[in-house]
Design a protein around this motif. Sequence first.
Motif, PDB file in Angstrom:
ATOM      1  N   TYR A  28       0.818  -1.220   0.000  1.00  0.00           N
ATOM      2  CA  TYR A  28       0.000   0.000   0.000  1.00  0.00           C
ATOM      3  C   TYR A  28       0.852   1.271   0.000  1.00  0.00           C
ATOM      4  O   TYR A  28       0.381   2.341  -0.356  1.00  0.00           O
ATOM      5  CB  TYR A  28      -0.931   0.033   1.210  1.00  0.00           C
ATOM      6  N   LEU A  29       2.101   1.163   0.420  1.00  0.00           N
ATOM      7  CA  LEU A  29       2.986   2.318   0.540  1.00  0.00           C
ATOM      8  C   LEU A  29       3.909   2.491  -0.666  1.00  0.00           C
ATOM      9  O   LEU A  29       4.505   3.549  -0.831  1.00  0.00           O
ATOM     10  CB  LEU A  29       3.859   2.181   1.791  1.00  0.00           C
ATOM     11  N   SER A  30       4.040   1.451  -1.493  1.00  0.00           N
ATOM     12  CA  SER A  30       5.090   1.475  -2.504  1.00  0.00           C
ATOM     13  C   SER A  30       4.627   1.244  -3.938  1.00  0.00           C
ATOM     14  O   SER A  30       5.422   1.390  -4.863  1.00  0.00           O
ATOM     15  CB  SER A  30       6.140   0.409  -2.155  1.00  0.00           C
ATOM     16  N   THR A  31       3.365   0.885  -4.138  1.00  0.00           N
ATOM     17  CA  THR A  31       2.880   0.646  -5.498  1.00  0.00           C
ATOM     18  C   THR A  31       1.856   1.706  -5.889  1.00  0.00           C
ATOM     19  O   THR A  31       1.166   2.264  -5.032  1.00  0.00           O
ATOM     20  CB  THR A  31       2.230  -0.742  -5.637  1.00  0.00           C
ATOM     21  N   ALA A  32       1.770   1.966  -7.178  1.00  0.00           N
ATOM     22  CA  ALA A  32       0.790   2.957  -7.664  1.00  0.00           C
ATOM     23  C   ALA A  32      -0.623   2.544  -7.271  1.00  0.00           C
ATOM     24  O   ALA A  32      -1.400   3.366  -6.765  1.00  0.00           O
ATOM     25  CB  ALA A  32       0.915   3.117  -9.177  1.00  0.00           C
ATOM     26  N   SER A  33      -0.970   1.283  -7.465  1.00  0.00           N
ATOM     27  CA  SER A  33      -2.327   0.837  -7.139  1.00  0.00           C
ATOM     28  C   SER A  33      -2.587   0.913  -5.630  1.00  0.00           C
ATOM     29  O   SER A  33      -3.683   1.294  -5.205  1.00  0.00           O
ATOM     30  CB  SER A  33      -2.570  -0.579  -7.654  1.00  0.00           C
ATOM     31  N   GLY A  34      -1.592   0.579  -4.812  1.00  0.00           N
ATOM     32  CA  GLY A  34      -1.751   0.667  -3.362  1.00  0.00           C
ATOM     33  C   GLY A  34      -1.916   2.105  -2.890  1.00  0.00           C
ATOM     34  O   GLY A  34      -2.793   2.416  -2.088  1.00  0.00           O
ATOM     35  N   LEU A  35      -1.088   3.010  -3.406  1.00  0.00           N
ATOM     36  CA  LEU A  35      -1.156   4.431  -3.019  1.00  0.00           C
ATOM     37  C   LEU A  35      -2.464   5.073  -3.479  1.00  0.00           C
ATOM     38  O   LEU A  35      -2.999   5.966  -2.817  1.00  0.00           O
ATOM     39  CB  LEU A  35       0.043   5.186  -3.583  1.00  0.00           C
ATOM     40  N   GLU A  36      -2.989   4.599  -4.597  1.00  0.00           N
ATOM     41  CA  GLU A  36      -4.245   5.129  -5.126  1.00  0.00           C
ATOM     42  C   GLU A  36      -5.428   4.767  -4.228  1.00  0.00           C
ATOM     43  O   GLU A  36      -6.448   5.446  -4.240  1.00  0.00           O
ATOM     44  CB  GLU A  36      -4.477   4.545  -6.525  1.00  0.00           C
ATOM     45  N   GLU A  37      -5.276   3.731  -3.450  1.00  0.00           N
ATOM     46  CA  GLU A  37      -6.345   3.307  -2.543  1.00  0.00           C
ATOM     47  C   GLU A  37      -6.594   4.315  -1.416  1.00  0.00           C
ATOM     48  O   GLU A  37      -7.694   4.417  -0.904  1.00  0.00           O
ATOM     49  CB  GLU A  37      -6.014   1.945  -1.920  1.00  0.00           C
ATOM     50  N   TRP A  38      -5.534   5.051  -1.009  1.00  0.00           N
ATOM     51  CA  TRP A  38      -5.680   5.872   0.195  1.00  0.00           C
ATOM     52  C   TRP A  38      -4.946   7.210   0.149  1.00  0.00           C
ATOM     53  O   TRP A  38      -5.285   8.128   0.880  1.00  0.00           O
ATOM     54  CB  TRP A  38      -5.181   5.089   1.420  1.00  0.00           C
ATOM     55  N   PHE A  39      -3.940   7.349  -0.697  1.00  0.00           N
ATOM     56  CA  PHE A  39      -3.067   8.523  -0.629  1.00  0.00           C
ATOM     57  C   PHE A  39      -3.423   9.603  -1.644  1.00  0.00           C
ATOM     58  O   PHE A  39      -3.367  10.779  -1.337  1.00  0.00           O
ATOM     59  CB  PHE A  39      -1.613   8.077  -0.812  1.00  0.00           C
ATOM     60  N   ALA A  40      -3.740   9.206  -2.860  1.00  0.00           N
ATOM     61  CA  ALA A  40      -4.007  10.169  -3.926  1.00  0.00           C
ATOM     62  C   ALA A  40      -5.170   9.676  -4.776  1.00  0.00           C
ATOM     63  O   ALA A  40      -5.502   8.489  -4.767  1.00  0.00           O
ATOM     64  CB  ALA A  40      -2.762  10.352  -4.800  1.00  0.00           C
ATOM     65  N   ASP A  41      -5.785  10.605  -5.520  1.00  0.00           N
ATOM     66  CA  ASP A  41      -6.892  10.231  -6.397  1.00  0.00           C
ATOM     67  C   ASP A  41      -6.422   9.303  -7.513  1.00  0.00           C
ATOM     68  O   ASP A  41      -7.098   8.351  -7.875  1.00  0.00           O
ATOM     69  CB  ASP A  41      -7.532  11.482  -7.033  1.00  0.00           C
ATOM     70  N   LYS A  42      -5.254   9.599  -8.054  1.00  0.00           N
ATOM     71  CA  LYS A  42      -4.691   8.836  -9.169  1.00  0.00           C
ATOM     72  C   LYS A  42      -3.176   8.817  -9.001  1.00  0.00           C
ATOM     73  O   LYS A  42      -2.578   9.823  -8.619  1.00  0.00           O
ATOM     74  CB  LYS A  42      -5.067   9.501 -10.495  1.00  0.00           C
ATOM     75  N   VAL A  43      -2.543   7.675  -9.295  1.00  0.00           N
ATOM     76  CA  VAL A  43      -1.088   7.565  -9.210  1.00  0.00           C
ATOM     77  C   VAL A  43      -0.601   6.848 -10.470  1.00  0.00           C
ATOM     78  O   VAL A  43      -1.063   5.757 -10.789  1.00  0.00           O
ATOM     79  CB  VAL A  43      -0.634   6.774  -7.964  1.00  0.00           C
ATOM     80  N   ASN A  44       0.311   7.491 -11.172  1.00  0.00           N
ATOM     81  CA  ASN A  44       0.960   6.893 -12.337  1.00  0.00           C
ATOM     82  C   ASN A  44       2.456   6.905 -12.112  1.00  0.00           C
ATOM     83  O   ASN A  44       2.976   7.762 -11.408  1.00  0.00           O
ATOM     84  CB  ASN A  44       0.652   7.688 -13.617  1.00  0.00           C
ATOM     85  N   ILE A  45       3.141   5.974 -12.742  1.00  0.00           N
ATOM     86  CA  ILE A  45       4.598   5.959 -12.678  1.00  0.00           C
ATOM     87  C   ILE A  45       5.100   6.273 -14.075  1.00  0.00           C
ATOM     88  O   ILE A  45       4.736   5.602 -15.036  1.00  0.00           O
ATOM     89  CB  ILE A  45       5.132   4.603 -12.191  1.00  0.00           C
TER      90      ILE A  45
END
Length: 134
Positions: A28-45
């Motif tokens: 949840y802390l290190s992947t785009a899909s994990g971070l998108e769950e709780w940290f940001a609206d959208k995460v791309n690498i």
Amino acid sequence: MSEIKSQKKQKYTLEFEIKSSPKILFNYLSTASGLEEWFADKVNIREGDYMFQWDGTEQRARIVARKENQMIRYKWITEDKSKDETFFQFEIQQDEITGDVALIVTDFASDDEKAGNMMLWDSQIHALMHHIGS
């Protein structure tokens, strides 16, 4: 004429007990899909950088340190090329005896931003805990 001084950002840490295995939490802390769950609206690498989007605005960060299932540190990439030594970091600590897992968040803020930032982290980490089922 008064001189405006920029406030130096001070490091602070927050600790949260998380009912999760370090491996699941780290995802949840290190992947785009994990971070998108709780940290940001959208995460791309893109080109190794993490592109975080909130309400149509985008911020770029780069992983500058990583220990699998233990710690990940991100550095914001800004147009300002000054010697900014700030970062935000997630560290996972597991008690050897009890097995309890703690998430330590390290971030930086000026004195007038600190209380608001701490409240935001508290809210974000509780969203993370909800997604994990902690």
